[in-house]
Design a protein around this motif. Sequence first.
Motif, PDB file in Angstrom:
ATOM      1  N   VAL A 123       0.846  -1.198   0.000  1.00  0.00           N
ATOM      2  CA  VAL A 123       0.000   0.000   0.000  1.00  0.00           C
ATOM      3  C   VAL A 123       0.882   1.249   0.000  1.00  0.00           C
ATOM      4  O   VAL A 123       1.767   1.392   0.844  1.00  0.00           O
ATOM      5  N   ILE A 125       0.545   5.045   0.374  1.00  0.00           N
ATOM      6  CA  ILE A 125      -0.170   6.285   0.710  1.00  0.00           C
ATOM      7  C   ILE A 125       0.867   7.359   1.029  1.00  0.00           C
ATOM      8  O   ILE A 125       0.879   8.439   0.436  1.00  0.00           O
ATOM      9  N   SER A 126       1.770   7.036   1.955  1.00  0.00           N
ATOM     10  CA  SER A 126       2.704   8.032   2.488  1.00  0.00           C
ATOM     11  C   SER A 126       3.658   8.559   1.424  1.00  0.00           C
ATOM     12  O   SER A 126       4.025   7.856   0.489  1.00  0.00           O
ATOM     13  N   SER A 132       1.337  11.636   8.635  1.00  0.00           N
ATOM     14  CA  SER A 132       0.071  11.600   9.376  1.00  0.00           C
ATOM     15  C   SER A 132      -1.038  12.289   8.585  1.00  0.00           C
ATOM     16  O   SER A 132      -2.201  11.890   8.646  1.00  0.00           O
ATOM     17  N   TRP A 156       8.030   4.871   2.453  1.00  0.00           N
ATOM     18  CA  TRP A 156       7.674   3.859   3.466  1.00  0.00           C
ATOM     19  C   TRP A 156       6.790   2.756   2.928  1.00  0.00           C
ATOM     20  O   TRP A 156       5.985   2.200   3.673  1.00  0.00           O
ATOM     21  N   THR A 158       5.702  -0.557   2.311  1.00  0.00           N
ATOM     22  CA  THR A 158       6.097  -1.868   2.833  1.00  0.00           C
ATOM     23  C   THR A 158       5.897  -2.958   1.783  1.00  0.00           C
ATOM     24  O   THR A 158       4.798  -3.118   1.253  1.00  0.00           O
ATOM     25  N   THR A 366       0.233   7.021  13.960  1.00  0.00           N
ATOM     26  CA  THR A 366       0.968   7.137  15.229  1.00  0.00           C
ATOM     27  C   THR A 366       0.015   7.128  16.437  1.00  0.00           C
ATOM     28  O   THR A 366      -1.199   7.313  16.289  1.00  0.00           O
ATOM     29  N   GLN A 368      -0.211   9.426  18.586  1.00  0.00           N
ATOM     30  CA  GLN A 368      -0.833  10.753  18.698  1.00  0.00           C
ATOM     31  C   GLN A 368      -2.084  10.841  17.818  1.00  0.00           C
ATOM     32  O   GLN A 368      -3.106  11.417  18.220  1.00  0.00           O
TER      33      GLN A 368
HETATM   34  C1  LIG Z   1       8.234   0.574   9.089  1.00  0.00           C
HETATM   35  C2  LIG Z   1       7.191   1.452   8.494  1.00  0.00           C
HETATM   36  C3  LIG Z   1       6.320   0.918   7.556  1.00  0.00           C
HETATM   37  C4  LIG Z   1       5.384   1.733   6.932  1.00  0.00           C
HETATM   38  N1  LIG Z   1       4.587   1.207   5.947  1.00  0.00           N
HETATM   39  C5  LIG Z   1       3.802   2.014   5.208  1.00  0.00           C
HETATM   40  C6  LIG Z   1       3.133   1.524   4.067  1.00  0.00           C
HETATM   41  O1  LIG Z   1       3.213   0.342   3.729  1.00  0.00           O
HETATM   42  N2  LIG Z   1       2.411   2.391   3.319  1.00  0.00           N
HETATM   43  C7  LIG Z   1       2.283   3.702   3.645  1.00  0.00           C
HETATM   44  O2  LIG Z   1       1.609   4.423   2.931  1.00  0.00           O
HETATM   45  N3  LIG Z   1       2.914   4.206   4.741  1.00  0.00           N
HETATM   46  C8  LIG Z   1       3.678   3.396   5.516  1.00  0.00           C
HETATM   47  N4  LIG Z   1       4.348   3.892   6.605  1.00  0.00           N
HETATM   48  C9  LIG Z   1       4.246   5.318   6.923  1.00  0.00           C
HETATM   49  C10 LIG Z   1       3.488   5.565   8.209  1.00  0.00           C
HETATM   50  O3  LIG Z   1       2.125   5.450   7.981  1.00  0.00           O
HETATM   51  C11 LIG Z   1       3.912   6.963   8.694  1.00  0.00           C
HETATM   52  O4  LIG Z   1       5.244   6.863   9.153  1.00  0.00           O
HETATM   53  C12 LIG Z   1       3.030   7.484   9.787  1.00  0.00           C
HETATM   54  O5  LIG Z   1       1.730   7.746   9.319  1.00  0.00           O
HETATM   55  C13 LIG Z   1       3.598   8.764  10.399  1.00  0.00           C
HETATM   56  O6  LIG Z   1       4.009   9.648   9.401  1.00  0.00           O
HETATM   57  P1  LIG Z   1       5.463  10.308   9.500  1.00  0.00           P
HETATM   58  O7  LIG Z   1       6.433   9.241   9.802  1.00  0.00           O
HETATM   59  O8  LIG Z   1       5.653  11.100   8.262  1.00  0.00           O
HETATM   60  O9  LIG Z   1       5.407  11.253  10.750  1.00  0.00           O
HETATM   61  P2  LIG Z   1       4.752  12.724  10.834  1.00  0.00           P
HETATM   62  O10 LIG Z   1       3.357  12.686  10.306  1.00  0.00           O
HETATM   63  O11 LIG Z   1       5.685  13.705  10.261  1.00  0.00           O
HETATM   64  O12 LIG Z   1       4.682  12.891  12.400  1.00  0.00           O
HETATM   65  C14 LIG Z   1       5.796  13.278  13.193  1.00  0.00           C
HETATM   66  C15 LIG Z   1       5.327  13.428  14.630  1.00  0.00           C
HETATM   67  O13 LIG Z   1       4.306  14.440  14.697  1.00  0.00           O
HETATM   68  C16 LIG Z   1       3.137  13.913  15.275  1.00  0.00           C
HETATM   69  N5  LIG Z   1       1.950  14.514  14.659  1.00  0.00           N
HETATM   70  C17 LIG Z   1       1.712  14.727  13.332  1.00  0.00           C
HETATM   71  N6  LIG Z   1       0.501  15.252  13.155  1.00  0.00           N
HETATM   72  C18 LIG Z   1      -0.053  15.375  14.382  1.00  0.00           C
HETATM   73  C19 LIG Z   1      -1.309  15.844  14.863  1.00  0.00           C
HETATM   74  N7  LIG Z   1      -2.274  16.286  14.041  1.00  0.00           N
HETATM   75  N8  LIG Z   1      -1.539  15.798  16.205  1.00  0.00           N
HETATM   76  C20 LIG Z   1      -0.575  15.316  17.059  1.00  0.00           C
HETATM   77  N9  LIG Z   1       0.622  14.869  16.660  1.00  0.00           N
HETATM   78  C21 LIG Z   1       0.873  14.890  15.340  1.00  0.00           C
HETATM   79  C22 LIG Z   1       3.196  12.419  14.991  1.00  0.00           C
HETATM   80  O14 LIG Z   1       2.393  11.661  15.877  1.00  0.00           O
HETATM   81  C23 LIG Z   1       4.688  12.159  15.178  1.00  0.00           C
HETATM   82  O15 LIG Z   1       4.972  12.013  16.525  1.00  0.00           O
HETATM   83  C24 LIG Z   1       5.274   3.099   7.293  1.00  0.00           C
HETATM   84  C25 LIG Z   1       6.132   3.633   8.262  1.00  0.00           C
HETATM   85  C26 LIG Z   1       7.077   2.835   8.853  1.00  0.00           C
HETATM   86  C27 LIG Z   1       8.014   3.454   9.846  1.00  0.00           C
END
Ligand SMILES: Cc1cc2nc3c(=O)[nH]c(=O)nc-3n(C[C@H](O)[C@H](O)[C@H](O)COP(=O)(O)OP(=O)(O)OC[C@H]3O[C@@H](n4cnc5c(N)ncnc54)[C@H](O)[C@@H]3O)c2cc1C
Length: 383
Positions: A123, A125-126, A132, A156, A158, A366, A368
């Motif tokens: 999938v 999306i990111s 987030s 990201w 997977t 996350t 949060q």
């Molecule tokens: C091992 C791994 C596998 C993954 N697999 C997939 C996949 O298969 N497909 C896919 O699409 N994505 C995937 N992801 C992405 C994953 O969904 C994102 O890492 C996750 O949604 C968080 O996004 P970010 O890492 O960009 O953090 P950010 O969104 O940048 O967040 C950084 C920090 O800010 C906080 N934050 C952000 N917005 C808010 C808010 N509104 N209120 C409070 N706190 C907030 C977050 O909680 C976090 O602590 C994967 C990630 C990892 C690490």
Amino acid sequence: MQFALSEEQTLLQDTARAFVDKHCPPELAKEWDETDHFPWPLWKRMAEMGWFALPYPETWGGGGGSPLEICLIAEALARASLDVAMAYVGTFIPGLTIHRYGNDEQRERFKPGLLEGEYRIAVAISEPDAGSDAAALRCAATDEGDHFVVNGQKAWCTGAGLPGALIAAYVRTDPAAPKHRGISLLLIPNDLEGVQIRRTPTLARHLLGTNEVFFDNVSVPKENLIGPIHGAFSLLMSGLDMEKTVMAAAYTGVAQSTMDEMLAYSKQRSQFDRPIGTFQALAHPMADLQTEIDAARLLAYRAAWMISAGQPCTREAAMAKLKCSETYVAAARLGMQVLAGHGFATESVMSFRWRESIVATISGGTSQIQRNAVAKSMGLTTY
Ligand SMILES: Cc1cc2nc3c(=O)[nH]c(=O)nc-3n(C[C@H](O)[C@H](O)[C@H](O)COP(=O)(O)OP(=O)(O)OC[C@H]3O[C@@H](n4cnc5c(N)ncnc54)[C@H](O)[C@@H]3O)c2cc1C
């Protein structure tokens, strides 16, 4: 209220646990992680068990398993590792989207592969600037008559690099629309011309691998558009409660394994002429942890039951994801303290649990973001 599993569910649970003991004990899952190895024979065995077909309705040739039954399998598989469970869950969740929103031709075309576990679906999306805030995605597809041309970058993703993977990519098809609209879902084989995949080195989750995906003028036939054009954000959201719930069950499975491993060690390791587990300083935190794991599991099962009953459960699925993932992190942290130097040695399974647990409160939304969802349901926030 009925807390006991049915006879059939108990049998399924026992079978799944025996499967893990035989085919993927934690030591082997750790080895696969350390060598970036995807265990295709294990995948084939899961398919032979009929587990890939289980989430689909019997009327479609599936196994007609309830969400709770799917949870039982995910929970058992996660006793090996989270990644092993993810190999299973990460495939049928986008598969269910194809089943629910695909047209008749697509449902027929993809049916054998979905039911028999032939596809590994990744999938996407990111993106670098859409984590987030998933709706901020910018990867674009332009309509060129009988096909789309896709340009942009995903992050990201997977499993996108596994041979024959299908990438379920959420792309922007209407840049002028508000950000939650104008998004469409395309199925993109990872070997199409113009698709480039680069593995992201990570702390764990090395079976499936996590990848950056680059699309450079990739031509995708219109037949691979799933659901309505510009209307895929609701598809994305519609599968989330099920995904969170099943992954929550998986987190309790791996948390329980972690608990069992530290418990066994604490009974066998003696210091000051007594097993270390008999020191209250360790016994109470372990008793607390087992209580937390049981509570977390009940949250996951409740959400599964609500999905079966057709009840909205966005709040309950978010609670389950939040509590179960945080419990795995807590279990791995305590496990490291109980095993002490032995846990710190990278040959220990506990060190693998600790590395892997960190991602539980990040991927799939996350902690949060889960708290935001619960707070919203309480009328505290609007986002
Ligand atoms: C091992 C791994 C596998 C993954 N697999 C997939 C996949 O298969 N497909 C896919 O699409 N994505 C995937 N992801 C992405 C994953 O969904 C994102 O890492 C996750 O949604 C968080 O996004 P970010 O890492 O960009 O953090 P950010 O969104 O940048 O967040 C950084 C920090 O800010 C906080 N934050 C952000 N917005 C808010 C808010 N509104 N209120 C409070 N706190 C907030 C977050 O909680 C976090 O602590 C994967 C990630 C990892 C690490």
